[in-house]
Design a protein around this motif. Structure first.
Motif, short mmCIF file in Angstrom:
data_model
loop_
_atom_site.label_atom_id
_atom_site.label_comp_id
_atom_site.label_asym_id
_atom_site.label_seq_id
_atom_site.Cartn_x
_atom_site.Cartn_y
_atom_site.Cartn_z
N SER A 174 0.83 -1.21 0.00
CA SER A 174 0.00 0.00 0.00
C SER A 174 0.86 1.25 0.00
O SER A 174 0.57 2.22 -0.72
CB SER A 174 -0.92 0.00 1.23
OG SER A 174 -1.61 1.23 1.35
N ALA A 175 1.93 1.26 0.79
CA ALA A 175 2.79 2.45 0.87
C ALA A 175 3.44 2.76 -0.48
O ALA A 175 3.52 3.92 -0.89
CB ALA A 175 3.86 2.24 1.93
N ARG A 176 3.90 1.71 -1.19
CA ARG A 176 4.53 1.93 -2.49
C ARG A 176 3.51 2.46 -3.51
O ARG A 176 3.80 3.38 -4.28
CB ARG A 176 5.15 0.64 -3.00
CG ARG A 176 6.36 0.17 -2.22
CD ARG A 176 7.10 -0.95 -2.94
NE ARG A 176 8.23 -1.43 -2.18
CZ ARG A 176 8.23 -2.53 -1.42
NH1 ARG A 176 7.14 -3.27 -1.36
NH2 ARG A 176 9.31 -2.90 -0.75
N LEU A 177 2.32 1.86 -3.50
CA LEU A 177 1.28 2.32 -4.42
C LEU A 177 0.86 3.74 -4.07
O LEU A 177 0.67 4.59 -4.95
CB LEU A 177 0.08 1.38 -4.36
CG LEU A 177 -1.08 1.70 -5.30
CD1 LEU A 177 -0.62 1.67 -6.75
CD2 LEU A 177 -2.23 0.72 -5.08
N ARG A 178 0.72 4.02 -2.78
CA ARG A 178 0.38 5.38 -2.32
C ARG A 178 1.37 6.40 -2.84
O ARG A 178 0.98 7.44 -3.41
CB ARG A 178 0.37 5.40 -0.79
CG ARG A 178 0.13 6.76 -0.15
CD ARG A 178 0.65 6.77 1.27
NE ARG A 178 2.09 6.60 1.31
CZ ARG A 178 2.78 6.18 2.38
NH1 ARG A 178 2.16 5.89 3.49
NH2 ARG A 178 4.11 6.06 2.31
N ASP A 179 2.65 6.13 -2.66
CA ASP A 179 3.68 7.09 -3.07
C ASP A 179 3.64 7.32 -4.58
O ASP A 179 3.78 8.45 -5.05
CB ASP A 179 5.07 6.60 -2.66
CG ASP A 179 5.25 6.57 -1.15
OD1 ASP A 179 4.39 7.11 -0.43
OD2 ASP A 179 6.25 5.99 -0.69
N THR A 180 3.44 6.24 -5.34
CA THR A 180 3.42 6.34 -6.80
C THR A 180 2.20 7.12 -7.27
O THR A 180 2.31 8.03 -8.11
CB THR A 180 3.41 4.94 -7.43
OG1 THR A 180 4.59 4.24 -7.05
CG2 THR A 180 3.35 5.04 -8.95
N VAL A 181 1.04 6.79 -6.73
CA VAL A 181 -0.20 7.43 -7.18
C VAL A 181 -0.24 8.90 -6.78
O VAL A 181 -0.56 9.77 -7.61
CB VAL A 181 -1.42 6.68 -6.61
CG1 VAL A 181 -2.70 7.46 -6.88
CG2 VAL A 181 -1.51 5.28 -7.21
N ILE A 182 0.09 9.20 -5.54
CA ILE A 182 0.02 10.60 -5.10
C ILE A 182 1.06 11.45 -5.84
O ILE A 182 0.79 12.59 -6.21
CB ILE A 182 0.19 10.70 -3.57
CG1 ILE A 182 -1.03 10.06 -2.89
CG2 ILE A 182 0.33 12.16 -3.13
CD1 ILE A 182 -0.98 10.07 -1.37
N ALA A 183 2.24 10.88 -6.08
CA ALA A 183 3.26 11.62 -6.84
C ALA A 183 2.79 11.89 -8.27
O ALA A 183 3.19 12.90 -8.88
CB ALA A 183 4.57 10.83 -6.87
N SER A 184 1.92 11.03 -8.81
CA SER A 184 1.45 11.21 -10.18
C SER A 184 0.42 12.33 -10.31
O SER A 184 0.19 12.83 -11.42
CB SER A 184 0.87 9.90 -10.71
OG SER A 184 -0.42 9.65 -10.17
N VAL A 185 -0.20 12.72 -9.19
CA VAL A 185 -1.24 13.75 -9.28
C VAL A 185 -0.85 15.04 -8.56
O VAL A 185 -1.57 16.04 -8.64
CB VAL A 185 -2.59 13.24 -8.72
CG1 VAL A 185 -3.07 12.03 -9.50
CG2 VAL A 185 -2.53 12.95 -7.23
N THR A 186 0.28 15.05 -7.85
CA THR A 186 0.71 16.25 -7.12
C THR A 186 2.12 16.65 -7.54
O THR A 186 2.85 15.88 -8.15
CB THR A 186 0.69 16.04 -5.60
OG1 THR A 186 1.66 15.02 -5.25
CG2 THR A 186 -0.68 15.59 -5.13
N THR A 187 2.49 17.88 -7.16
CA THR A 187 3.85 18.36 -7.37
C THR A 187 4.56 18.45 -6.02
O THR A 187 3.92 18.51 -4.98
CB THR A 187 3.85 19.74 -8.04
OG1 THR A 187 3.17 20.67 -7.19
CG2 THR A 187 3.14 19.68 -9.38
N ASP A 188 5.89 18.52 -6.07
CA ASP A 188 6.66 18.56 -4.83
C ASP A 188 6.48 19.87 -4.07
O ASP A 188 6.53 19.90 -2.85
CB ASP A 188 8.15 18.34 -5.12
CG ASP A 188 8.43 16.92 -5.58
OD1 ASP A 188 7.65 16.02 -5.23
OD2 ASP A 188 9.43 16.73 -6.29
#
Length: 242
Positions: A174-188
């Motif tokens: 879940s943590a890996r998927l979370r990081d990938t998905v949220i990074a795909s829709v947000t900016t740093d």
């Protein structure tokens, strides 16, 4: 509904919730719930019509539990909308893993147009959170698209984890998927002034949405445009956002 009937209904739901958590949805028969609640099957039918009605009320009860836990936890996090988005993901998955029977009832039996009001409130909570991300200039795609992506990903991750044996469950999935998905829709970080037209357009669109849905609107915060003008402006903003 008077207080006595409301209390009786709540008691039955609490009893049914206990049966659901301990033995799954198959254990939630009208006969079993009536016996455990100290009432009769006819009384139960008067409250919920039938088993499907009882299960629908239990799903709503589950959403109430979920929302209460999520609101309390998010209130303790820093005022960072993207951090809240990460935290919200973890809270969603943790709730499902801790309450698998409830989660399956809430999300595994969804039918179009038949969501309980509490489910709409849970959806609205995600929309508001992503709206805050957009207002901060940190969303890559429109709020509506981001909402669909986050909802689909968190639900899929949770259902997948529920389907695994607890001893073999790996929460880092879940943590890996979370990081990938949220990074795909947000900016740093927020875009510098004058740059990244897309994120700035999304930020203004989100601010308009907030102003349009605020009840009551703050003094001076109303949108001074006609409905047709507002709709046209939002269409332009979404085109600029790509």
């Amino acid at each position: 509904m008077n207080e006595e009937r409301r209390a009786a209904r709540r008691h039955v739901l609490q009893v049914a919730a206990k049966l659901l958590e301990e033995d799954g949805s198959e254990a939630v028969s009208t006969r079993a719930v009536a016996a455990a609640a100290g009432t009769t099957a006819p009384a139960l039918y008067r409250m919920f019509d039938d088993k499907d009605g009882l299960l629908a009320e239990l799903a709503a009860y589950g959403f109430e539990m979920y929302l209460a836990e999520k609101r309390e936890a998010l209130a303790l996090t820093p005022d960072d909308p993207v951090a809240d988005l990460y935290r919200g993901w973890d809270l969603h998955v943790d709730f499902g893993v801790q309450h698998p029977a409830f989660y399956m009832l809430m999300y595994g039996t969804v039918r179009p147009g038949l969501r309980p009001p509490a489910a709409d409130e849970a959806h609205a909570l995600l929309v508001r959170l992503l709206g805050r991300v957009a207002e901060a200039g940190r969303l890559r795609i429109p709020v509506e698209q981001a909402t669909r992506v986050i909802h689909a990903a968190t639900t899929g991750a949770t259902l997948a984890l529920i389907g695994e044996e607890p001893a073999q469950r790996d929460m880092t999935t879940s943590a890996r998927l979370r990081d990938t998905v949220i990074a795909s829709v947000t900016t740093d970080s927020p875009a510098p002034s004058g740059s990244d037209l897309a994120s700035r357009a999304l930020a203004l669109d989100a601010a308009l949405e907030t102003a349009l849905t605020a009840e009551p609107p703050a003094a001076g915060s109303g949108v001074l445009l006609r409905d047709t003008e507002t709709a046209l402006l939002r269409e332009w903003l979404r085109q600029l956002a790509g």
